[in-house]
Enzyme design. Structure first.
Site, short mmCIF file in Angstrom:
data_model
loop_
_atom_site.label_atom_id
_atom_site.label_comp_id
_atom_site.label_asym_id
_atom_site.label_seq_id
_atom_site.Cartn_x
_atom_site.Cartn_y
_atom_site.Cartn_z
N HIS A 1 21.74 -18.89 52.02
CA HIS A 1 20.39 -18.83 51.42
C HIS A 1 19.41 -19.68 52.23
O HIS A 1 19.24 -20.86 51.93
CB HIS A 1 20.43 -19.35 49.99
CG HIS A 1 21.20 -18.48 49.05
ND1 HIS A 1 20.59 -17.56 48.23
CD2 HIS A 1 22.52 -18.38 48.80
CE1 HIS A 1 21.51 -16.93 47.52
NE2 HIS A 1 22.70 -17.41 47.84
N GLU B 1 16.30 -19.65 52.11
CA GLU B 1 15.12 -20.01 51.31
C GLU B 1 15.21 -21.41 50.72
O GLU B 1 14.19 -22.06 50.50
CB GLU B 1 14.90 -18.97 50.19
CG GLU B 1 15.91 -18.94 49.04
CD GLU B 1 17.17 -18.09 49.30
OE1 GLU B 1 17.49 -17.86 50.48
OE2 GLU B 1 17.83 -17.70 48.32
N CYS C 1 22.42 -13.04 51.19
CA CYS C 1 23.64 -13.11 50.38
C CYS C 1 24.07 -11.72 49.92
O CYS C 1 24.53 -10.94 50.72
CB CYS C 1 23.45 -14.11 49.24
SG CYS C 1 25.02 -14.81 48.72
N1 GLN Z 1 27.61 -11.63 44.25
C1 GLN Z 1 27.80 -11.97 45.62
C2 GLN Z 1 28.94 -12.95 45.82
O1 GLN Z 1 29.35 -13.62 44.91
C3 GLN Z 1 26.53 -12.52 46.23
C4 GLN Z 1 26.06 -13.81 45.65
C5 GLN Z 1 24.64 -14.13 45.95
O2 GLN Z 1 23.84 -13.26 46.30
N2 GLN Z 1 24.26 -15.38 45.78
O3 GLN Z 1 29.45 -13.07 46.90
#
Ligand code: GLN
Length: 537
Positions: free
Chosen positions: A510, A512, A384
């Protein structure tokens, strides 16, 4: 079977006793005996969901396929049971009140005074039975967050009391988890806090059927007898839960203590077969007897609190076992990482994971870490925000766009290689408004991602507002940063990789969240394997 049976899990004496793990372990045993089982968590705070909480407050925010932002215990439920959870599996006081107040505004209680009892408790009871209503599950386990006696827990405790009564004999049971402290000076285990906590439950009209006692030392027969007598439970219903070296040991420990059998007896259900834990035990065997070991750097800004990256840590445990490798996680605070100390801080790592996150703090350290991994051929996984940092690093240091950035960090940057998603531009509310839940992603033929997943299309869970800016895709790809995963409907880039690097993968989603004991996540499995290869070079 027609009647769904309900198990309620409450906690006493202190928080952090591991109710989630006990609930998940009991569910695992019942599932392994052939009962369709699910677990839900009721949290007594006023946030509608934990999505607006800082990880320092309550640990990681877990995300389900249907896009619910939930308590991290749901992650344990999925990891143990290998059955997806949903919005219905996590309810907070905030959500309960919101829905009651919305009903009041619509006039659904017209003419009546709206009160905690019966309106809030009815709403809670309704939601407690939601998953049990459509015949999908034989047993629904409900974990009540917090500690018995807390002001916040009262409506839940009252709802459990009413439900136990309404469901009737043998259709529900209450498991109470407590602590048996050891007083070193006296050399004794003490039962009094447990007696008091059982009494507190009793004052609310609930009788605990099973006591699960967290302890650092074995409970003697005499002590078990004493607990049974003073807490008004059967002798066999005093279950010891001694500290374990891994949470994945707990189902076996509970099996040995007979937790599942006592529960089935009280619910008037047959024991069926002995629990089939064959695959589970193969996993445990591998976990406990590693042949290799690697050090992976976890670069993030919430590293001081273990729970902030719970699912990532557990995914490494699953992937480590698959590879018969002990994965040592070296947590590194990104805020204090820079070009001058990167080499010193990162040189002993066999792999680097740049963690998800929000906001500006620590991002330059993350970018520097990506550079180190890219230039030194260290296996790299960016998740992310970690993937976004990889795009920024590549744009700055390979494409030469020195001011490349995400508009999350610098709204006015001349090169917004990461930008707010189109549909996010009109959103002002913060709660539940990110791009959430499972989205489809097509994998590029012959790419590393394609090989890792051994599939051409996957579904993965998301939680973000910003995205890879497709205006830069051509130059980035020409320079070697391949887009290997694309959402077929929106064209959003979900995976990036570098061909010439042994293992360099960034994912906008994600992975995970989907790793379980039964299904370790392929990305983590390949990442660990790449680390072993790197180390042996
Ligand atoms: N802050 C980033 C976004 O909103 C990544 C979010 C995250 O890592 N879950 O796109």
């Amino acid at each position: 079977m027609n009647q769904t049976k309900y198990i309620f899990v409450t906690g006493g004496v202190t928080s952090s006793l591991g109710k989630g793990i006990i609930a998940a372990s009991l569910a695992k045993l019942l599932q392994a005996r052939g009962y369709r089982t699910t677990i839900q968590k009721f949290d007594p705070y006023l946030n509608v969901d934990p999505g607006t909480l800082n990880p320092y407050e309550h640990g990681e925010c877990y995300v389900t396929d249907d896009g619910a932002e939930t308590d991290l215990d749901l992650g344990h439920y999925e990891r143990f049971l290998n059955v997806p959870t949903s919005q219905a599996n996590n309810v907070t006081t905030g959500r309960v009140y919101l829905s009651v107040i919305e009903k009041e505004r619509r006039g659904e209680f017209l003419g009546k005074t709206v009160q905690v009892v019966p309106h809030i408790t009815n709403e809670i009871k309704e939601r407690m039975q939601l998953l049990g209503r459509n015949g999908e599950f034989d047993i629904v386990i409900t974990e009540i967050g917090g500690t018995v006696g807390d002001i916040e827990s009262l409506p839940y405790i009252e709802s459990v009391r009413q439900l136990v009564w309404e469901l009737g004999e043998n259709n529900s049971l209450v498991v109470h988890l407590t602590l048996i402290p050891y007083l070193a000076a006296a050399g004794e285990l003490k039962t009094k806090p447990t007696q008091h906590s059982v009494k507190t439950l009793m004052e609310s009209g609930i009788k605990a059927d099973i006591l699960v006692c967290r302890t650092e030392h074995e409970l003697s027969d005499e002590l078990r007898q004493k607990l049974a007598l003073f807490c008004n439970v059967k002798r066999e219903a005093v279950i010891q839960s001694i500290d374990a070296s891994t949470i994945y040991e707990v189902p076996n420990m509970m099996l040995q203590e007979g937790l599942d059998r006592v529960a089935l007896k009280k619910l008037d259900l047959p024991e069926k077969n002995t629990p089939d834990l064959k695959n589970w035990n193969i996993f445990l065997q591998k976990l406990k007897n590693p042949k290799h070991s690697v050090n992976v750097g976890l670069i993030g800004k919430y590293v001081e609190l273990q729970d902030s990256y719970k699912s990532i840590i557990e995914a490494f445990i699953h992937a480590g076992a698959t590879n018969e490798t002990k994965v040592n996680i070296v947590s590194i605070q990104s805020e204090f990482l820079d070009a001058n100390n990167a080499q010193a801080k990162l040189k002993d790592l066999d792999g680097i994971l740049v963690a998800p996150g929000f906001g500006e703090r620590g991002i330059e350290g993350k970018i520097e870490t990506v550079r180190y991994a890219r230039e030194n051929n260290i296996p790299f996984l960016g998740i992310c925000l970690g993937m976004q940092m990889a795009v920024i690093e590549f744009s700055r240091n390979v494409l030469g766009l020195k001011d490349a950035n995400s508009t999350e960090m610098n709204e006015g940057t001349a090169n917004p290689v990461i930008d707010l998603m189109e549909e996010q531009k009109t959103i002002t509310d913060k709660g539940g408004t990110m791009r959430l839940g499972a989205w489809k992603c097509d994998l590029k033929d012959g790419s590393l991602a394609n090989k890792i997943y051994n599939a051409s299309s996957i579904m993965e869970r998301h939680r973000h507002r910003y995205e890879y800016n497709n205006d830069y895709q051509e130059s980035l790809q020409n320079a070697g940063l391949i887009s290997s995963g694309i959402n077929p409907d929106t064209g959003l880039v979900e995976i990036i990789e570098i061909d010439s690097h042994p293992f360099f993968v960034g994912v906008q989603y994600h992975p995970e969240y989907k790793s379980t004991v039964a299904n370790p996540h392929p990305l983590f499995v390949s990442f660990v394997s790449a680390m072993v290869t790197h180390k042996n070079k």
